[in-house]
Design a protein around this motif. Structure first.
Motif, PDB file in Angstrom:
ATOM      1  N   ALA A 242      29.014 -18.545  35.408  1.00  0.00           N
ATOM      2  CA  ALA A 242      27.784 -17.784  34.910  1.00  0.00           C
ATOM      3  C   ALA A 242      26.637 -18.493  34.760  1.00  0.00           C
ATOM      4  O   ALA A 242      25.494 -18.270  35.171  1.00  0.00           O
ATOM      5  CB  ALA A 242      28.260 -16.849  33.794  1.00  0.00           C
ATOM      6  N   ILE A 243      26.854 -19.581  34.125  1.00  0.00           N
ATOM      7  CA  ILE A 243      25.728 -20.612  33.765  1.00  0.00           C
ATOM      8  C   ILE A 243      25.022 -21.165  35.125  1.00  0.00           C
ATOM      9  O   ILE A 243      23.911 -21.173  35.174  1.00  0.00           O
ATOM     10  CB  ILE A 243      26.084 -21.516  32.995  1.00  0.00           C
ATOM     11  N   ASP A 244      26.102 -21.608  35.918  1.00  0.00           N
ATOM     12  CA  ASP A 244      25.636 -22.090  37.330  1.00  0.00           C
ATOM     13  C   ASP A 244      24.825 -21.313  38.094  1.00  0.00           C
ATOM     14  O   ASP A 244      23.823 -21.527  39.043  1.00  0.00           O
ATOM     15  CB  ASP A 244      26.655 -22.627  37.831  1.00  0.00           C
ATOM     16  N   LEU A 245      25.374 -20.037  38.358  1.00  0.00           N
ATOM     17  CA  LEU A 245      24.772 -18.967  39.282  1.00  0.00           C
ATOM     18  C   LEU A 245      23.454 -18.397  38.816  1.00  0.00           C
ATOM     19  O   LEU A 245      22.732 -17.972  39.723  1.00  0.00           O
ATOM     20  CB  LEU A 245      26.045 -17.839  39.405  1.00  0.00           C
ATOM     21  N   VAL A 246      23.266 -17.990  37.615  1.00  0.00           N
ATOM     22  CA  VAL A 246      22.262 -17.484  37.253  1.00  0.00           C
ATOM     23  C   VAL A 246      20.752 -18.085  37.622  1.00  0.00           C
ATOM     24  O   VAL A 246      20.793 -19.420  37.490  1.00  0.00           O
ATOM     25  CB  VAL A 246      22.109 -17.182  35.668  1.00  0.00           C
ATOM     26  N   ALA A 247      19.878 -17.518  37.768  1.00  0.00           N
ATOM     27  CA  ALA A 247      18.470 -17.912  38.102  1.00  0.00           C
ATOM     28  C   ALA A 247      17.861 -18.605  36.781  1.00  0.00           C
ATOM     29  O   ALA A 247      18.302 -18.195  35.725  1.00  0.00           O
ATOM     30  CB  ALA A 247      17.247 -16.725  38.437  1.00  0.00           C
ATOM     31  N   THR A 248      16.906 -19.505  37.128  1.00  0.00           N
ATOM     32  CA  THR A 248      16.212 -19.931  35.826  1.00  0.00           C
ATOM     33  C   THR A 248      15.173 -19.094  35.182  1.00  0.00           C
ATOM     34  O   THR A 248      14.806 -17.901  35.746  1.00  0.00           O
ATOM     35  CB  THR A 248      15.123 -21.134  36.351  1.00  0.00           C
ATOM     36  N   ALA A 249      15.332 -18.831  34.034  1.00  0.00           N
ATOM     37  CA  ALA A 249      14.731 -17.885  32.935  1.00  0.00           C
ATOM     38  C   ALA A 249      15.587 -16.567  33.069  1.00  0.00           C
ATOM     39  O   ALA A 249      15.058 -15.545  32.699  1.00  0.00           O
ATOM     40  CB  ALA A 249      13.495 -17.459  33.170  1.00  0.00           C
ATOM     41  N   GLY A 250      16.845 -16.740  33.548  1.00  0.00           N
ATOM     42  CA  GLY A 250      17.859 -15.568  33.739  1.00  0.00           C
ATOM     43  C   GLY A 250      18.684 -15.281  32.371  1.00  0.00           C
ATOM     44  O   GLY A 250      18.378 -16.004  31.360  1.00  0.00           O
ATOM     45  N   ARG A 251      19.604 -14.246  32.371  1.00  0.00           N
ATOM     46  CA  ARG A 251      20.237 -13.908  31.249  1.00  0.00           C
ATOM     47  C   ARG A 251      21.637 -13.729  31.827  1.00  0.00           C
ATOM     48  O   ARG A 251      22.070 -13.376  32.781  1.00  0.00           O
ATOM     49  CB  ARG A 251      19.875 -12.364  30.949  1.00  0.00           C
ATOM     50  N   VAL A 252      22.401 -14.480  30.769  1.00  0.00           N
ATOM     51  CA  VAL A 252      24.044 -14.385  30.667  1.00  0.00           C
ATOM     52  C   VAL A 252      24.431 -13.536  29.749  1.00  0.00           C
ATOM     53  O   VAL A 252      24.383 -13.540  28.769  1.00  0.00           O
ATOM     54  CB  VAL A 252      24.728 -15.636  30.999  1.00  0.00           C
ATOM     55  N   VAL A 253      25.361 -12.543  30.051  1.00  0.00           N
ATOM     56  CA  VAL A 253      26.127 -11.902  29.209  1.00  0.00           C
ATOM     57  C   VAL A 253      27.785 -11.745  29.264  1.00  0.00           C
ATOM     58  O   VAL A 253      28.307 -11.976  30.440  1.00  0.00           O
ATOM     59  CB  VAL A 253      25.775 -10.295  29.274  1.00  0.00           C
ATOM     60  N   TYR A 254      28.401 -12.386  28.350  1.00  0.00           N
ATOM     61  CA  TYR A 254      29.710 -12.602  28.207  1.00  0.00           C
ATOM     62  C   TYR A 254      30.276 -11.551  27.542  1.00  0.00           C
ATOM     63  O   TYR A 254      30.061 -10.979  26.578  1.00  0.00           O
ATOM     64  CB  TYR A 254      30.148 -13.933  27.574  1.00  0.00           C
ATOM     65  N   ILE A 255      31.336 -10.571  28.307  1.00  0.00           N
ATOM     66  CA  ILE A 255      32.126  -9.783  27.895  1.00  0.00           C
ATOM     67  C   ILE A 255      33.606 -10.095  27.178  1.00  0.00           C
ATOM     68  O   ILE A 255      33.986 -10.033  26.096  1.00  0.00           O
ATOM     69  CB  ILE A 255      32.392  -8.494  28.797  1.00  0.00           C
ATOM     70  N   GLY A 256      34.268 -10.979  28.198  1.00  0.00           N
ATOM     71  CA  GLY A 256      35.594 -11.250  28.057  1.00  0.00           C
ATOM     72  C   GLY A 256      35.408 -12.517  27.423  1.00  0.00           C
ATOM     73  O   GLY A 256      34.437 -13.144  27.005  1.00  0.00           O
ATOM     74  N   TYR A 257      36.289 -13.122  26.720  1.00  0.00           N
ATOM     75  CA  TYR A 257      36.381 -14.369  26.118  1.00  0.00           C
ATOM     76  C   TYR A 257      37.554 -15.123  26.492  1.00  0.00           C
ATOM     77  O   TYR A 257      38.519 -14.725  26.831  1.00  0.00           O
ATOM     78  CB  TYR A 257      36.405 -14.289  24.475  1.00  0.00           C
ATOM     79  N   ALA A 258      37.469 -16.537  26.729  1.00  0.00           N
ATOM     80  CA  ALA A 258      38.303 -17.350  27.107  1.00  0.00           C
ATOM     81  C   ALA A 258      39.051 -17.678  26.114  1.00  0.00           C
ATOM     82  O   ALA A 258      38.972 -17.709  25.066  1.00  0.00           O
ATOM     83  CB  ALA A 258      37.667 -18.680  27.734  1.00  0.00           C
ATOM     84  N   LYS A 259      40.486 -18.079  26.444  1.00  0.00           N
ATOM     85  CA  LYS A 259      41.573 -18.357  25.565  1.00  0.00           C
ATOM     86  C   LYS A 259      41.709 -19.639  24.971  1.00  0.00           C
ATOM     87  O   LYS A 259      42.549 -19.930  24.465  1.00  0.00           O
ATOM     88  CB  LYS A 259      43.094 -17.698  26.225  1.00  0.00           C
ATOM     89  N   ALA A 260      40.467 -20.418  25.552  1.00  0.00           N
ATOM     90  CA  ALA A 260      40.770 -21.850  24.945  1.00  0.00           C
ATOM     91  C   ALA A 260      39.161 -22.444  24.667  1.00  0.00           C
ATOM     92  O   ALA A 260      38.290 -21.879  25.557  1.00  0.00           O
ATOM     93  CB  ALA A 260      41.321 -22.865  25.813  1.00  0.00           C
TER      94      ALA A 260
END
Length: 337
Positions: A242-260
Motif C-alpha cells: 500500500a505504501i509502495d503503490l500510493v502516489a506522492t501526497a496520497g492516502r493509505v487506509v488500513y482496514i485489516g490488521y496483520a497478525k504480526a
C-alpha cells in the motif's frame, strides 16, 4: 433454541441455549440470515486476540422483530431489521467526539460478546435499524459493506479520484461499492480471478491479479500512482504494498490488521508525505449509506453471496471456508428454521 458455538480453536458445534426475553428498552429479533465475517474465521483459527471461548459468532445480521420490551417506541413486531452490532462505553474521547466505532472498550457481537448464530437474539432498541423493501438475505450484507463504506469515509475519497482496493473479499467489495457511490475510479486487486470477476460485475473500472507485476500494472493505469490505497487483506505483504503503490501526497487506509509486527521503510512516510489512516468498524451513517446503495442495486447480493447453509451445516461451512478461503466471498447461514 439451537446455537452454533466456536468452542475452541478448530472446533465448532451446535449447542442449546435458553430463549432470550426482552428487558426494558430491548428488542427480540428472530434471525433470518447471519453472515460469517473474517473475524469469525480468525476466531475459528485461534488467531483473534479479542475473542474468548466458547463464543457464539455472528454480527452480520438480518431478521424480523419478534417482541418489544417495555418502553420501546418507533419499532413494530414483524419489521425487517438489521443491527448495529458494536457496543461502546459512551464516555471516552472517541465516543465524545462522535467516533464510537473507535471506542477502546468496544464490544462487538460475536467477538467480545455473544453473537447471533442462533434463533433469537436480544439487543437494545438503539441498535436496531428497521429497513423497508430490502430482501432479508441482503440485509445481512449491510454490516460488512458498511465497514468498507467507512474506510471510504476515512479516506475522504471524492469524485474523480483513483483508488486501489487491495483484496476483494467482502470488506474489499464494500470499499468498491462505497468508492463507486462517491464517483471514484476503482482498481480492484486480488489473487483470485473468481473474486476479481465479482468485482468487475459490481462495477470496478479495472481488475488486476496480484500474481503479476502489480506496481507496473498500477503505474500503467495511473501514471504517478493512485490517490488512495485501501488495504483490505490484513497481510504483511499488502501492508507494505500500500505504501509502495500510493502516489506522492496520497492516502493509505488500513482496514485489516496483520497478525504480526511489520517493519516499514519509514522514509516513504516522509518523502511521499503520506496520510496513513486506520479504519475500524462503521458508523450508523455508513449503515444508512449502504442501505441506500444496496436498495438501488438489488442485484449486488446475488453476486456477492457464495453459499447459503442452514444452521445444522454452519460448522461444516466454517471448516470449508477455513480450508479453502479463496473460494468464498460471503457465506450466509439461514436461521429461519
Amino acid at each position: 433454541m439451537k446455537a452454533m458455538h466456536i468452542t475452541q480453536p478448530g472446533q465448532a458445534q451446535l449447542t442449546d441455549l435458553p430463549e432470550p426475553v426482552a428487558g426494558a428498552g430491548e428488542v427480540v429479533i428472530a434471525l433470518a440470515y447471519v453472515g460469517y465475517c473474517g473475524s469469525d474465521l480468525t476466531s475459528y483459527r485461534g488467531l483473534n486476540p479479542l475473542v474468548s471461548y466458547p463464543r457464539v459468532p455472528g454480527h452480520e445480521i438480518s431478521g424480523t422483530i419478534a417482541a418489544l420490551g417495555e418502553g420501546v417506541t418507533g419499532l413494530a413486531v414483524g419489521q425487517a431489521v438489521t443491527v448495529l452490532p458494536y457496543f461502546n462505553c459512551g464516555s471516552c474521547r472517541a465516543c465524545r467526539s462522535g467516533r464510537p466505532n473507535a471506542c477502546p472498550s468496544n464490544q462487538t457481537m460475536g467477538v467480545q460478546r455473544e453473537g447471533a448464530m442462533t434463533g433469537l437474539v436480544v439487543v437494545p432498541a438503539s441498535k436496531v435499524i428497521a429497513v423497508d423493501g430490502m430482501a432479508l438475505r441482503d440485509l445481512a450484507l449491510v454490516e460488512p459493506s458498511a465497514v468498507g463504506f467507512h474506510a471510504v469515509r476515512r479516506a475522504e475519497l471524492v469524485a474523480g479520484e483513483t483508488v486501489v482496493v487491495l483484496g476483494c473479499g467482502m470488506i474489499g467489495l464494500g470499499v468498491l461499492m462505497g468508492a463507486l457511490r462517491v464517483g471514484a475510479r476503482v482498481f480492484a486487486v486480488d489473487l483470485s480471478d473468481a473474486k476479481l470477476a465479482v468485482a468487475r460485475q459490481l462495477g470496478a473500472h479495472e481488475v488486476i491479479n496480484a500474481q503479476g507485476d502489480l506496481k507496473a500494472a498500477i503505474a500503467a493505469l495511473t501514471g504517478e500512482g493512485p490517490d488512495v490505497v485501501v488495504e483490505a487483506v490484513g497481510a504483511e505483504a499488502t501492508f507494505l504494498e500500500a505504501i509502495d503503490l500510493v502516489a506522492t501526497a496520497g492516502r493509505v487506509v488500513y482496514i485489516g490488521y496483520a497478525k504480526a509486527p511489520i517493519a516499514y521503510e519509514t522514509k516513504y512516510f516522509i518523502t511521499k508525505e503520506l496520510d496513513i489512516r486506520g479504519s475500524r468498524n462503521a458508523l450508523r451513517a455508513d449503515f444508512d449509506d449502504v442501505i441506500a446503495y444496496l436498495g438501488a442495486h438489488p442485484g449486488a447480493g446475488e453476486l456477492i453471496v457464495s453459499r447459503v447453509v442452514g444452521l445444522k451445516d454452519a460448522p461444516a461451512a466454517l471448516e470449508d471456508w477455513h480450508a479453502n478461503p479463496g473460494e468464498f466471498t460471503k457465506i450466509l447461514v439461514d436461521l429461519r428454521d
